[in-house]
Design a protein around this motif. Structure first.
Motif, short mmCIF file in Angstrom:
data_model
loop_
_atom_site.label_atom_id
_atom_site.label_comp_id
_atom_site.label_asym_id
_atom_site.label_seq_id
_atom_site.Cartn_x
_atom_site.Cartn_y
_atom_site.Cartn_z
N TYR A 123 0.83 -1.20 0.00
CA TYR A 123 0.00 0.00 0.00
C TYR A 123 0.87 1.25 0.00
O TYR A 123 2.03 1.21 0.43
N ASP A 125 0.55 4.73 2.08
CA ASP A 125 -0.15 5.34 3.21
C ASP A 125 -0.56 6.76 2.80
O ASP A 125 0.19 7.45 2.10
N THR A 126 -1.75 7.21 3.21
CA THR A 126 -2.27 8.50 2.73
C THR A 126 -2.69 9.42 3.87
O THR A 126 -2.91 8.99 5.00
N LEU A 138 -13.74 5.60 -0.95
CA LEU A 138 -13.48 4.17 -0.89
C LEU A 138 -13.99 3.50 -2.17
O LEU A 138 -15.05 3.87 -2.68
N GLN A 170 -6.80 2.04 -5.56
CA GLN A 170 -8.08 1.90 -4.86
C GLN A 170 -7.88 1.79 -3.35
O GLN A 170 -6.94 1.16 -2.88
N ILE A 171 -8.80 2.45 -2.63
CA ILE A 171 -8.92 2.23 -1.19
C ILE A 171 -10.05 1.22 -1.05
O ILE A 171 -11.17 1.47 -1.51
N ASP A 173 -12.96 -1.36 0.65
CA ASP A 173 -13.98 -1.24 1.70
C ASP A 173 -14.50 -2.64 2.02
O ASP A 173 -14.36 -3.57 1.22
N ASP A 195 -6.70 4.03 7.87
CA ASP A 195 -6.94 2.80 7.10
C ASP A 195 -7.19 3.08 5.63
O ASP A 195 -7.49 2.19 4.86
N MET A 196 -7.10 4.37 5.26
CA MET A 196 -7.37 4.72 3.86
C MET A 196 -6.10 4.66 3.02
O MET A 196 -5.71 5.61 2.36
N ASP A 197 -5.46 3.49 3.06
CA ASP A 197 -4.26 3.27 2.24
C ASP A 197 -4.71 2.79 0.86
O ASP A 197 -5.75 2.15 0.73
N ILE A 198 -3.89 3.08 -0.15
CA ILE A 198 -4.26 2.61 -1.49
C ILE A 198 -3.44 1.38 -1.87
O ILE A 198 -2.26 1.26 -1.56
#
Ligand code: MN
Ligand code: MN
Length: 468
Positions: A123, A125-126, A138, A170-171, A173, A195-198
């Protein structure tokens, strides 16, 4: 009896559009669509604006020692914030007509040390940028844009996700089948931004390319790939600006194609309108006309490229210095005071599905023209730059003389709505400022919707203001 005079009307402008207007509106929006598809970040918006104005003969201010009426110049900060100017008949010291908008938009940024691996998936990290509803982002296909700069000054430009052959990001869900716990949470608390990693990869490195220093083998494969395809290392991300934006191009909305759905209308829709208005000005306007396109509005106009910096006053000083003005220091202060600005930013259009957010009779309606917001702020006008009546009366004169459709509104119902723009940063010079821009559905969503009619009418309002 005579008909009663002076009624406030808010009507769908498409009903009374002439054939000529319809043609001009269509041409205007076709070009706006192409601009919006290119200007997906503030850097790209800057480059595209410079490309367009240079084609019209605008030159960098630093290349000129003196300025005379009709000269077209521009000045930038860090490839993000732009001032474009057409010098008027009157000296700059007498004041400038300014259209001021912003070209940054809510998005998902990449952290300085982004590459990580969890459960065999790699991933980035964002850290999100601006006011977003996190769940909107998401599962959405995302494109990655930006720059990676190396210590020797080399700049690697990144643009992945908008060409048909490109991959996207993509993140993920949770599926609804497992989503009971998530559904029970409050919307604002259900999505942890950490948790919004791509997802950037999921293939481990081949055995013959292994390096025992990196335990995570999928991460190692991504590092190898970054080195091979882009010539960058994990350390190079320390000096990068990478932004995730929705992948895809803006499109017409609806069977009648009355609207445009696109990423970043806020505020590229007003930025484009201002730029186009300046480009279409008469050769020598009475007053100097300026378009100011700044960065960082969505996070409070802070930083060197935000409106809270000294960019504007420094730039005005640079103009004055080239006009052989007596007492230039006081002339700058006078120019700032005597200037006036339309703060070119979007506002919320009344959405029939969310009437409880509306202030009845004081909300922008789709297709009723550009909207003037006399004051923004929230809870008792807190934080507002409230424009004075005399200035608004003068704008009514300008718009009426040009036969424009426009409307007046607020940013939502008392104590339910609110917000801010760059207006207050300009008002502190003592100049007249009011917000005027395009009403939107789903502001700050990955895809926002705007009326083509309102886009066109806003451009005409900016042009009439600059030419006054
Ligand atoms: Mn805005
Ligand atoms: Mn905004």
């Amino acid at each position: 009896m005579d008909k009663i005079k002076g009624l406030v009307k808010r009507e769908n402008g498409y009903r009374k559009m002439t054939a000529d207007e319809a043609k001009a509106c269509a041409a205007y929006n076709a070009d706006y669509l192409s601009y919006l598809g290119i200007a997906k970040t503030e850097r790209r918006a800057y480059d595209e604006a410079v490309r367009r104005i240079e084609a019209l003969g605008f030159v960098e201010l630093s290349t000129k020692d003196t300025l005379k009426p009709g000269d077209k110049v521009y000045r930038g900060y860090h490839g993000k914030t732009l001032m474009a100017v057409v010098i008027g008949e009157e000296p700059v010291a007498k004041g400038i007509n300014v259209i001021g908008g912003h070209t940054d938009a809510p998005r998902i940024d990449i952290k300085p040390v982004p590459i990580c691996e969890k459960g065999g998936i790699a991933y980035f990290d964002t850290h999100y940028y601006g006011g977003i509803k996190k769940f909107h982002w998401l599962t959405h296909p995302l494109a990655l844009y930006g720059v990676i700069v190396k210590p020797d000054g080399t700049k690697v430009e990144i643009a992945i996700g908008d060409k048909p052959e490109d991959p996207v990001f993509q993140i993920t869900d949770i599926l609804p089948h497992f989503g009971a716990e998530q559904s029970g949470k409050k919307l604002g608390e259900a999505f942890d931004p950490e948790d919004m990693d791509i997802v950037v990869g999921s293939i481990p490195v081949a055995e013959d390319e292994d390096d025992e220093d990196v335990k995570e083998k999928v991460k190692l494969n991504i590092l190898r790939l970054l080195e091979k395809e882009y010539g960058v290392t994990e350390e190079d991300f320390l000096s990068a600006e990478l932004e995730l934006v929705p992948a895809g191009m803006p499109r017409e909305l609806g069977l009648d194609r009355a609207m445009i759905v696109g990423y970043g209308h806020d505020d590229r829709v007003c930025a484009y309108a201002g730029l186009k208005a300046l480009m279409d000005l008469p050769a020598i306007p009475r007053r100097t006309g300026m378009v100011l396109l700044c960065d960082k509005e969505e996070i409070g106009s802070v930083g060197a490229t935000g409106m809270d910096s000294t960019f504007f006053e420094n730039s005005v000083a640079e103009l004055i210095a080239r006009q052989n003005t007596p007492s230039p220091e006081v002339a700058v202060r006078r120019a700032l005071e005597a200037s006036r600005m339309l703060s070119a930013d979007v506002c919320a259009a009344s959405d029939p599905h969310f009437p409880t957010a509306d202030s009845p009779n004081n909300m922008a309606m789709m297709h009723a023209g550009g909207c003037m917001i006399k004051y923004t702020g929230a809870r008792g006008k807190g934080g507002a730059s409230d424009a004075r009546a005399e200035f608004i009366a003068d704008l009514r004169r300008i718009f009426a003389a040009d036969g424009l459709t426009w409307q007046a509104g607020e940013l939502g119902r008392c104590e339910k709505g609110g917000g801010g723009t760059i207006a207050l940063y300009m008002a502190r010079y003592g100049m007249d400022v009011v917000d005027f821009g395009v009403p939107l559905f789903n502001m700050h969503a990955p895809w926002e919707a705007a009326s083509k009619y309102d886009c066109y009418m806003t451009y005409r309002a900016y042009k009439a203001f600059l030419a006054d």
